[in-house]
Write a protein that holds these residues in place. Structure first.
Motif, short mmCIF file in Angstrom:
data_model
loop_
_atom_site.label_atom_id
_atom_site.label_comp_id
_atom_site.label_asym_id
_atom_site.label_seq_id
_atom_site.Cartn_x
_atom_site.Cartn_y
_atom_site.Cartn_z
N UNK A 107 0.83 -1.19 0.00
CA UNK A 107 0.00 0.00 0.00
C UNK A 107 0.87 1.24 0.00
N UNK A 108 0.25 2.37 -0.31
CA UNK A 108 0.95 3.63 -0.18
C UNK A 108 1.41 4.19 -1.50
N UNK A 109 1.75 5.48 -1.48
CA UNK A 109 2.20 6.15 -2.69
C UNK A 109 3.40 7.02 -2.41
N UNK A 110 4.07 7.40 -3.47
CA UNK A 110 5.20 8.31 -3.37
C UNK A 110 4.95 9.43 -4.36
N UNK A 111 5.11 10.63 -3.89
CA UNK A 111 4.95 11.76 -4.78
C UNK A 111 6.25 12.53 -4.84
N UNK A 112 6.81 12.67 -6.02
CA UNK A 112 8.07 13.39 -6.17
C UNK A 112 7.77 14.71 -6.86
N UNK A 113 8.17 15.79 -6.23
CA UNK A 113 7.91 17.11 -6.79
C UNK A 113 6.42 17.29 -7.01
N UNK A 114 6.08 17.82 -8.18
CA UNK A 114 4.66 17.97 -8.42
C UNK A 114 4.13 16.91 -9.38
N UNK A 115 4.85 15.82 -9.48
CA UNK A 115 4.33 14.70 -10.26
C UNK A 115 3.14 14.07 -9.53
N UNK A 116 2.46 13.18 -10.25
CA UNK A 116 1.35 12.47 -9.60
C UNK A 116 1.89 11.52 -8.55
N UNK A 117 1.12 11.34 -7.48
CA UNK A 117 1.51 10.35 -6.48
C UNK A 117 1.30 8.96 -7.08
N UNK A 118 2.33 8.14 -7.03
CA UNK A 118 2.20 6.78 -7.59
C UNK A 118 2.90 5.80 -6.66
N UNK A 119 2.68 4.54 -6.96
CA UNK A 119 3.44 3.51 -6.28
C UNK A 119 4.38 2.93 -7.33
N UNK A 120 5.65 3.11 -7.15
CA UNK A 120 6.60 2.62 -8.16
C UNK A 120 6.65 1.10 -8.15
N UNK A 121 6.68 0.54 -9.36
CA UNK A 121 6.76 -0.92 -9.41
C UNK A 121 8.09 -1.37 -9.99
N UNK A 122 8.94 -0.41 -10.33
CA UNK A 122 10.28 -0.75 -10.82
C UNK A 122 11.17 0.45 -10.54
N UNK A 123 12.40 0.21 -10.11
CA UNK A 123 13.30 1.33 -9.82
C UNK A 123 13.41 2.30 -10.99
N UNK A 124 13.22 1.77 -12.18
CA UNK A 124 13.28 2.63 -13.37
C UNK A 124 12.34 3.83 -13.24
N UNK A 125 11.11 3.53 -12.76
CA UNK A 125 10.13 4.60 -12.62
C UNK A 125 10.60 5.60 -11.58
N UNK A 126 11.16 5.10 -10.50
CA UNK A 126 11.65 5.97 -9.45
C UNK A 126 12.77 6.85 -9.97
N UNK A 127 13.68 6.25 -10.71
CA UNK A 127 14.81 7.00 -11.22
C UNK A 127 14.33 8.06 -12.21
N UNK A 128 13.39 7.67 -13.05
CA UNK A 128 12.85 8.64 -14.00
C UNK A 128 12.21 9.82 -13.26
N UNK A 129 11.57 9.49 -12.14
CA UNK A 129 10.91 10.54 -11.37
C UNK A 129 11.91 11.41 -10.61
#
Ligand SMILES: Nc1ncnc2c1ncn2[C@@H]1O[C@H](COP(=O)(O)OP(=O)(O)OP(=O)(O)O)[C@@H](O)[C@H]1O
Ligand SMILES: Nc1ncnc2c1ncn2[C@@H]1O[C@H](COP(=O)(O)OP(=O)(O)OP(=O)(O)O)[C@@H](O)[C@H]1O
Ligand SMILES: O[C@@H]1[C@H](O)[C@H](O)CO[C@H]1O
Ligand SMILES: [Mg+2]
Ligand SMILES: [Mg+2]
Lengths: 308, 319, 509, 319
Positions: free
Chosen positions: C312-334
């Motif tokens: 559960x839970x979400x991560x919001x980076x800057x003013x991007x949409x809050x999401x739950x990353x399912x791969x580090x790639x998404x996190x790095x892109x964010x």
């Protein structure tokens, strides 16, 4: 497609005799021709059920032994077998016979000495490979001069008919006074034959002809001839009369081959088996099937015949 | 600078080159015809398929996977080529494209299934080996299909240089893959994935597409490989490439590629192919008895790798 | 007092590089002898030679004869002969077999067996005793080693070594992955062993520990012996200066760069032991996360980064949409970066050169055109980074596996510095890093903060958090217990909070 | 406690057992004769050699190595048995000992060369594959050598149970090796070496003798494996076991053994052998065209492993 009669909900399936055809090396065109011949025959006659099996690799004798056992366990009435090996299959066939199953041997002859030692009578339906090879060799000899050199591409050294064909080739060459300068096994395979024939032709430039113990290897030899620039003058003969070699003969790339009527071989065997099933008292006799020399003229003649 | 690089090259390939030189020496002494340009040309025209397969296998091994299906996929490509040309009258170009596409699809399937579902590629590719071989036999009705000389051009030695297009393609593939491995982002990712896929993932790189792409490339190379013998025989052969996967892997390993992933060099693999090819040709020139051929082959392969290993250790202690 | 163990003029070379150059040292019975030195100074190498894991190129060693006054020459052929002579070592890097059970790892070299058949009951019982002695009550003896966190594994490795009979015990950075509680426990045991007359060589980059624990200190620098002194005669600042050979300057006074703007907001993350954790970190802010070993800090960071998919839970980076990353790639892109805790497992390509490791995260972004690597640029960047972090290496083509532990960690960090990001997650960033380098890394983190990056630091070294962070959050048993602003914290409060979750759990049970 | 253990067992082997059950179900529906005790006995008497080889291979894979020579070493053992009995009139017992010794020696040589010189066992065993095959063919002069019924006893089903000694030996080997892996110091060291040889060395254990011993055991099992078909055919066959190494490895991998070392279970391997054997037997009962049989074999092998993989992941998410 296929011969899936066992799948048919046909009610009288239990009354029809069940015949198992066990072949070697399904990778070889010779046997796929044999299988389709048998399947065609079964469909035409409808008198029996047919299960076709073979091994992937002729060297895998124990897999063929296993197949015999499997067929015994699935209660077939007869086994028609092209043994991958002339001795090693005998014990399992003995067990099949003990279980009341009719066994017929085709293509590659079981070892006669061992059979008699075991007191087994298994009819052999098949060609005389040595004579067939001799006929091919004799025809080749007419195109050669005394003291010309040739090379042989042997079949798998463990196979009886491979050895018989080599012997037949040797008979013919010796009779004609032609020298065999090299003889190596290419294990019935096309690309192996290409490789080995290339080497033979490089090492012994004097080679006038290559005698291949089957047609796949003859095709390999054609490619080798091309590689060393000898397409025009190298004579090549084979054995089996597969479609690709018929084309090659028409094109003049292969001189001759032997037709052992692969498509009919299994049929002969099956017919013998059916006879024995019907009447167990039928005398067990070998049936020698024809081997015919095939050359350009034969093919042309046949075409004309078909055209009519 | 240049001499340093050259020294590096000699060192890197020194072990294999020594083994190769020894082999050639022995065969030249023991036969009349071996040490000739014609032999080299002959070998050159016989090895395209093994070279192409082994080079593709190098990439697959680099990412820590394996592909046992290469021999049957190559046969399938040949069969597609044959059927399209002989039975449907396609011309060479389109038929080649179709057969390459088929082979690439097989590679993709192997890769996708094993990567997506995390099934060992050993098993998936073993399954593909059977499937592609079965498909080949269905297509060809288990018979050798004569195509005719339209297809011969691929393996016809070019006037002047005496080498066939197939061989040139194989050489290009060797250098292209080596360039890929050593100098591109894609290749670097492959090496990294083979070394520690988890670390690559944690660096924010999706490993799946790269791994699958490698299988597609290997499939494509199998397709190219299938062209060579089909053209040489002017026929599609249902038994083509049977068992060749072991030789392809052997060439890679002789060339120092690790089965554990993370290390591979296409040029060394090519040298591995040469070791195998020279050995085979030499032995058939000598017309050694078959059983002895086998024994000698076994011994020589071990010794070749032994020489290379000794060289490596010696180099290490130098450094 | 006659020494228990003496090393004279030991020399060791790897290829053409000399890593130990005539080092001499002696250890007395009943002494804790600290070995200090910067990363790559040769501490681990020396210890490996003593433990029979490496062969020396020159010099001699001797060990006191138990019966007479004489000393016997000591020349271990391998680990076994070293053990027979009474040497035990806990190595810097974990040396566990991840597929075996905890009990099997503990007893790897001395499994209770009859005719080669393992007596499983006895194995389990004895392992239990050893684990309990170290308060590892919650570790099952038949747990598979690979499923435990690094801290646990390290504890087990230490427990294993301490259980064996020995005369000289070597501990190579045993506390790098340990929390306060474990460290305390370890120190008690070490003092007890010292009192039994065992000689101990102790390596650590945590100088306060060294000051607290050791009797004498030997400092190595660049493979050479610098000095051996009584601990009481040195301040930690002296130690640093001796190690670095120059004055490294004072502790920086803290300066906050935190802005008001939220860089990342984590909300309601639940993953494994982590339960419903929310927190924010602002641009320029350095947020520390403290907690006991196994409290779930690593799991939290992994879930935030998408390395594990949170339940559960979400991560919001800057003013991007809050999401739950399912791969580090998404996190790095964010815009996230994460320096992982277990560098061997998932941080580094050990069998590849430094250069590959430095550039791996930014190949496409910075070092390639049309998919072809621009090696010159890559090389320059890797060299610059090695210089900046003072990574001790022969050149950037050296395999990472052959670097000293601390220098490996620098390489792991450099990957992200080259890549750049908006939010940096550091899981135990200075594990195994020497004081000087640690200062560098703090400065580096500071400059990141200065540049407006948001930073999250997980560390088992509370002093580190106290020194570097604007704010410290405390996790206990997977829950976010408390949040302290700089100036409003004391280490006592933080420790209380760290234990809080476990107390409650105990109370309920 | 017991139920927990049983549940564990079901979980551990659940995927493979499901795959197996599905196969049996399909074949029983599609043929008249499949679902019978006799079929089970038949399969039981056909699988000893593959079982023995695969079980040995499991150990080899566990330590992170590979042995491609198993098929030819098995043939060599059969050849030695045949030659001694048929040509030198040895009796069964001593001949068996001699052939086991030969096979163990081959295993030792493969292991020793690859471990001592750090040459990948892939290559050394590939060399041994050729050497042992060549030696077999020399011994037998490339012909099948009839031994006679003296040797039949090994594969003759025992009165009463209908199972052959060869099968019983294979079953004993399965459990013995599983016991070895899971419950002995030797076995745990093997797992440890396959997982992290460096850590094992660091803890002061010499890995070389264990690794070599594993190859010797595998060789010995190849020797035992060679007895079964030799006895069944009452003849030594120079082509015996050709290509069987891939099936043996496949059985291991189907059973979840990792090619990277550190993980292996002999009982699962045995289930893998059963999957392969049931598939072969079932397909040969059905009149499916051979090319299609091959395709089906490929697909089923992939699916079997897929089921097992799914089961494993499911179990993981459960835990
Ligand atoms: N196998 C090897 N090959 C080449 N160089 C090596 C090898 N092992 C260690 N070194 C080098 O030896 C030097 C000393 O390493 P060592 O591990 O002893 O340092 P250390 O003092 O323990 O450092 P740290 O505090 O980072 O653990 C380092 O520069 C390292 O790169
Ligand atoms: N792969 C895994 N499988 C099972 N349990 C795990 C795994 N990884 C971590 N755990 C467990 O999850 C809990 C939280 O571990 P985590 O690593 O997040 O703690 P931590 O506070 O970072 O401490 P450490 O210093 O050990 O890293 C621990 O009990 C640990 O044993
Ligand atoms: O008679 C057949 C064919 O000639 C085939 O080419 C090989 O096997 C033999 O037994
Ligand atoms: Mg160190
Ligand atoms: Mg942690």
């Amino acid at each position: 497609k296929g011969s899936a009669t066992t799948d048919a909900p046909n009610s009288d399936s239990s009354t029809k005799p069940k015949v198992a055809l066990i072949m070697k090396s399904l990778a070889n065109e010779f046997f796929s021709t044999m299988a389709s011949g048998a399947e065609m025959h079964q469909q035409d006659s409808g008198e029996y059920e047919l299960v076709v099996n073979g091994i992937k690799d002729e060297r895998d004798v124990s897999r063929q032994v296993a197949l015999v056992q499997e067929m015994v366990a699935s209660n077939v009435d007869a086994i028609v077998i092209a043994p991958a090996e002339s001795q090693a299959l005998i014990p399992s066939l003995r067990r099949a016979i003990k279980a009341g199953i009719i066994v017929v041997n085709i293509d590659n002859k079981l070892d006669a000495e061992m059979l008699s030692k075991e007191g087994l009578q298994i009819p052999f339906v098949g060609p005389d490979n040595r004579a067939g090879a001799r006929a091919v060799g004799d025809y080749l000899a007419t195109q050669l001069a005394k003291s010309d050199s040739v090379a042989i591409l042997e079949g798998l050294q463990t196979s009886e008919n491979g050895r018989a064909r080599k012997a037949g080739f040797e008979d013919a060459m010796n009779a004609a006074g032609v020298t065999i300068v090299d003889s190596q096994s290419a294990e019935w395979e096309m690309s192996k034959a290409n490789e080995i024939a290339s080497s033979m032709l490089s090492e012994h430039t004097e080679i006038k002809a290559i005698l291949a113990a089957n047609d796949s290897m003859a095709l390999g030899a054609i490619a080798a001839a091309r590689s060393v620039g000898r397409s025009d003058d190298l004579l090549i003969v084979g054995f089996d009369n597969i479609a690709a070699v018929q084309t090659a003969i028409r094109d003049g790339k292969v001189l001759a081959t032997a037709d052992q009527h692969g498509d009919q071989l299994a049929v002969y065997g099956i017919e013998t088996a059916l006879k024995l099933i019907e009447d167990k008292t039928t005398a067990v006799v070998d049936v020698e099937t024809p081997v015919d020399l095939v050359i350009k003229e034969t093919l042309v003649a046949k075409e004309n015949l078909d055209a009519k | 600078m240049i001499t340093k690089q050259m020294k590096g090259t000699v060192l890197q390939y020194g072990g294999l080159l020594t083994a190769l030189a020894l082999l050639i020496l022995v065969f030249s002494l023991r036969t009349d015809s071996f040490f000739q340009i014609s032999t080299a040309k002959l070998i050159a025209n016989q090895i395209p398929e093994l070279t192409l397969l082994a080079v593709g296998m190098t990439l697959v091994l680099v990412i820590g996977q394996i592909d046992l299906s290469v021999g049957s996929v190559m046969a399938l490509a040949g069969a597609v080529l044959g059927v399209l040309m002989a039975k449907h009258d396609w011309s060479l170009g389109p038929a080649i494209l179709a057969s390459l596409a088929t082979a690439a699809t097989c590679g993709w399937a192997t890769g996708a299934i094993s990567i997506w579902f995390r099934i060992p590629s050993f098993i998936v590719s073993l399954g593909m080996l059977q499937i592609a071989r079965g498909a080949t036999r269905r297509l060809l009705e288990s018979k050798t299909l004569t195509i005719g000389s339209d297809v011969a051009v691929i393996s016809e030695p070019l006037a002047g240089i005496g080498l066939s297009p197939a061989f040139l393609i194989a050489i290009v593939a060797v250098f292209a893959v080596q360039f890929l491995i050593s100098s591109t982002v894609f290749g670097r990712y492959c090496v990294a994935i083979g070394t520690n896929a988890e670390a690559v993932r944690m660096s924010g790189i999706r490993t799946t597409p790269y791994a699958i792409a490698v299988f597609v490339i290997s499939g494509l190379l199998c397709g190219l490989a299938g062209l060579a013998p089909t053209s040489l025989m002017e026929a599609a052969d249902p038994g083509m490439g049977n068992g060749i996967e072991l030789s392809a892997i052997a060439a890679c390993v002789i060339g120092g590629t690790s089965l554990m992933g993370g290390r591979g060099n296409a040029i060394s693999t090519f040298l591995g192919v040469l070791v195998i090819a020279v050995l085979q040709t030499g032995l058939s020139r000598m017309s050694v008895e078959d059983a002895n051929k086998q024994i000698i082959t076994g011994v020589v392969i071990i010794i070749a790798v032994l020489i290379d290993t000794v060289r490596r250790n010696w180099e290490k202690s130098e450094a | 007092m006659k020494p228990l163990f003496t090393v004279t003029d030991i020399t060791k070379r790897f290829g053409s590089v000399t890593v130990l150059d005539g080092v001499s040292l002696n250890v007395r019975a009943g002494e804790i002898h600290a070995l200090l030195g910067a990363n790559g100074a040769g501490k681990s190498t020396l210890c490996k030679i003593i433990a029979g894991l490496l062969t020396r190129d020159g010099g001699a060693m001797s060990i006191a004869n138990e019966k007479s006054n004489a000393a016997d020459a000591y020349l271990p052929r391998d680990k076994q002969t070293a053990e027979r002579a009474g040497m035990q070592i806990v190595q810097q890097e974990l040396n566990q077999v991840s597929t075996l059970t905890v009990a099997e790892n503990i007893f790897l070299t001395r499994m209770p067996s009859v005719l080669g058949v393992i007596r499983k009951r006895q194995l389990a019982d004895r392992a239990r005793q050893i684990l309990d002695r170290f308060d590892l009550n919650d570790v099952a003896t038949d747990a598979i080693m690979g499923t435990l966190g690094v801290g646990r594994q390290q504890m087990i490795e230490i427990a294993t070594a301490l259980d064996r009979q020995c005369r000289l015990l070597i501990l190579d950075e045993p506390t790098a992955a340990l929390g306060v509680r474990e460290t305390e426990r370890l120190f008690e045991r070490l003092r007890a062993l010292r009192d039994q007359g065992i000689g101990i060589i102790y390596i650590s980059h945590r100088l306060d520990e060294v000051a607290e624990l050791s009797d004498r200190i030997t400092v190595l620098r660049d493979g050479k012996h610098v000095c051996t002194e009584e601990t009481s005669s040195l301040t930690t600042d002296d130690m640093v200066n001796l190690m670095a050979g120059k004055s490294t300057g004072q502790r920086h006074s803290f300066h906050s760069y935190a802005t008001g703007e939220t860089a990342m907001h984590v909300s309601g993350i639940t993953a494994g032991v982590v339960q419903d954790i929310s927190f924010s970190v602002r641009h320029g802010e350095r947020l520390g996360i403290a907690g006991l070993v196994g409290s779930g800090r690593t799991e939290l960071l992994r879930a935030v980064f998408g390395a594990d998919i949170a339940e559960q839970g979400t991560v919001q980076v800057g003013d991007r949409l809050a999401t739950r990353f399912s791969h580090p790639r998404q996190a790095v892109t964010a815009g996230l970066a994460m320096v992982t805790e277990d560098r061997k497992q998932n941080g580094l390509l050990l069998r590849q050169p430094i250069r590959f490791n430095t550039s791996i995260g930014s190949l496409g972004k910075r070092f390639a055109s049309l998919g072809v690597i621009r090696k010159q640029r890559e090389r320059q960047a890797a060299e610059a980074m090695a210089r900046k972090l003072e990574t001790k290496c022969n050149n950037i083509d050296q395999l990472v596996a052959t670097l000293s532990g601390g220098n490996q960690q620098k390489v792991a960090i450099s990957k992200w510095l080259v890549r750049d990001a908006e939010v940096f997650l550091f899981d135990e960033p200075t594990r195994g890093i020497d004081v000087a380098a640690r200062r560098q890394i703090y400065r580096l983190i500071e400059s990141l903060a200065q540049a407006g990056k948001a930073i999250v630091i997980v560390s088992s070294d509370l002093d580190e958090l106290l020194e570097t962070c604007d704010r410290i959050g405390v996790i206990s048993a997977g829950k976010w217990i408390a949040d302290f602003q700089r100036g409003c914290w004391s280490s006592d409060q933080i420790m209380q909070a760290a234990f809080a979750g476990y107390r409650r759990a105990e109370a309920i049970a």
